[in-house]
Enzyme design. Structure first.
Site, PDB file in Angstrom:
ATOM      1  CB  VAL A  12      -0.963  -0.003   1.197  1.00  0.00           C
ATOM      2  CG1 VAL A  12      -1.713   1.325   1.311  1.00  0.00           C
ATOM      3  CG2 VAL A  12      -1.966  -1.160   1.079  1.00  0.00           C
ATOM      4  CB  CYS A 126      -9.825  -2.561   0.948  1.00  0.00           C
ATOM      5  SG  CYS A 126      -9.347  -4.073   1.735  1.00  0.00           S
ATOM      6  NE  ARG A 227      -7.724 -12.931   1.528  1.00  0.00           N
ATOM      7  CZ  ARG A 227      -7.732 -11.672   1.919  1.00  0.00           C
ATOM      8  NH1 ARG A 227      -7.897 -10.719   1.020  1.00  0.00           N
ATOM      9  NH2 ARG A 227      -7.658 -11.337   3.185  1.00  0.00           N
ATOM     10  CG  HIS A 234     -11.211  -6.736  -1.973  1.00  0.00           C
ATOM     11  ND1 HIS A 234     -10.191  -7.633  -2.189  1.00  0.00           N
ATOM     12  CD2 HIS A 234     -10.954  -6.142  -0.779  1.00  0.00           C
ATOM     13  CE1 HIS A 234      -9.346  -7.597  -1.174  1.00  0.00           C
ATOM     14  NE2 HIS A 234      -9.774  -6.710  -0.293  1.00  0.00           N
TER      15      HIS A 234
HETATM   16  C1  2RA Z   1      -7.803  -7.991   3.347  1.00  0.00           C
HETATM   17  N1  2RA Z   1      -9.185  -6.056   3.832  1.00  0.00           N
HETATM   18  O1  2RA Z   1      -8.235  -7.923   2.187  1.00  0.00           O
HETATM   19  C2  2RA Z   1      -8.095  -6.886   4.342  1.00  0.00           C
HETATM   20  C3  2RA Z   1      -6.879  -6.104   4.683  1.00  0.00           C
HETATM   21  N2  2RA Z   1      -6.304  -5.480   3.595  1.00  0.00           N
HETATM   22  O2  2RA Z   1      -7.131  -8.940   3.771  1.00  0.00           O
END
Ligand code: 2RA
Length: 329
Positions: A12, A126, A227, A234
């Site tokens: 970042v 985020c 994930r 995202h």
């Molecule tokens: C993630 N939002 O995506 C969290 C931290 N960046 O793991």
């Protein structure tokens, strides 16, 4: 402006430097800060090399603004030291987000709450930023009762170790693991750590931060954070129950009118947001907007954004821009 970037060598931090340069932020002196092992090394900014300073040196230099992306423990310890010398800190960690004395800012939504007295400002998570960018104007117009959100999160949110794990798994190389399981050809319903209520910290960030940014604790939120082996950004499926009915065309128009939101929504042309195309951009992309036919006053949508840019670095720089533009620093 004398600007410190704390965590300048992290994912970042590097993008914060890039965004500061891209947006021609009025940096008169840059103070890159990183861990002791990086002190003395150099980073490049706008064609010039800058020597990385220690935290102590940076505090003594009294920057006007310090952009932090160095983790929660460092922020808890060091942000107050900068604030004590008059620096305004904008922090990307979760350290200050739910502190009732600190503001949690998405400039397009609530920057107007900022004052000169705010010396430690929290940048939201985020996955929260991209969500509230779409929710906020709809909440104002229709009144949101409940939000159900599922996220499909880029491995870049975890950091370099996760990106390396995926690269290794592509090549069937055994290496360090950022996750408990392989991420290649997988989806892991576990972002951050589990809490006693069975949710992860990531999911509870979406729940709590959304209420704080919308300034409405009556908004009910539930979340599942997953994930996936993607690097561009995202993605989120969002189901929103409103207090009042809506017209789909009006919803699209409301979203279209938000600075920083781009509506990509046309099933005739297979037009919808995707992280591969959101990567490197600062907008929040919204599509698949459609009525939830199973429940009245309820809408489905799909939201995608680059989690390292609008989800972190760009939002942080935009807060700094607001402070400068409104003479708050
Ligand atoms: C993630 N939002 O995506 C969290 C931290 N960046 O793991």
């Amino acid at each position: 402006m004398k600007i410190a970037v704390v965590g300048a060598t992290g994912m970042v931090g590097e993008i914060m430097l890039k965004v500061l340069a891209e947006r021609n932020f009025p940096v008169t002196e840059l103070i890159p800060v990183a861990s002791e092992k990086s002190v003395g090394k150099e980073v490049e900014f706008k064609g010039k090399k800058y020597t990385i300073k220690s935290m102590e040196e940076a505090v003594m230099m009294k920057p006007d603004i310090a952009l932090f992306s160095a983790g929660g423990s460092i922020s808890l310890e060091c942000a107050p030291k900068f604030a004590a010398v008059g620096t305004t800190v904008i922090d990307n960690s979760s350290a200050w987000r739910m502190d009732p004395t600190k503001k949690l800012i998405v400039p397009e939504i609530n920057a107007d709450s900022l004052t000169k007295e705010d010396k430690i400002i929290a940048n939201p998570n985020c996955s929260t930023i991209q969500l509230v960018m779409a929710l906020s104007p709809l909440h104002k117009k229709y009144g949101i009762k409940r939000v159900v959100v599922s996220t499909y999160q880029s491995i870049t949110g975890t950091g370099v170790k996760a990106v390396k794990q995926l690269e290794n798994e592509y090549q069937d190389i055994k290496g360090d693991m950022a996750y408990n399981y392989p991420i290649h050809r997988n989806a892991i319903p576990h972002c951050d750590v589990f809490e006693d209520n069975g949710y992860t910290k990531e999911e509870m960030k979406l729940v709590k931060e959304t209420k704080k940014i919308l300034r409405d604790d009556t908004v009910l939120v539930t979340a599942t954070a997953v994930r996936i082996p993607v690097v561009g950004g995202h993605s989120e499926t969002v189901n929103i129950e409103f207090a009042n009915d809506f017209n789909l065309g009006d919803v699209r128009q409301v979203l279209h009118e938000i600075p920083g939101v781009v509506v990509q929504d046309n099933t005739d042309t297979n037009t919808y947001p995707m992280p591969l195309y959101a990567q490197g951009k600062d907008d929040v992309f919204v599509g698949r907007i459609r009525r939830d036919e199973s429940q009245k006053n309820t809408l489905n949508m799909w939201i995608v954004a680059d989690n390292l840019r609008k989800g972190a670095a760009t939002n942080t720089v935009q807060i700094a821009e607001y402070l400068v533009a409104n003479n708050l620093v």
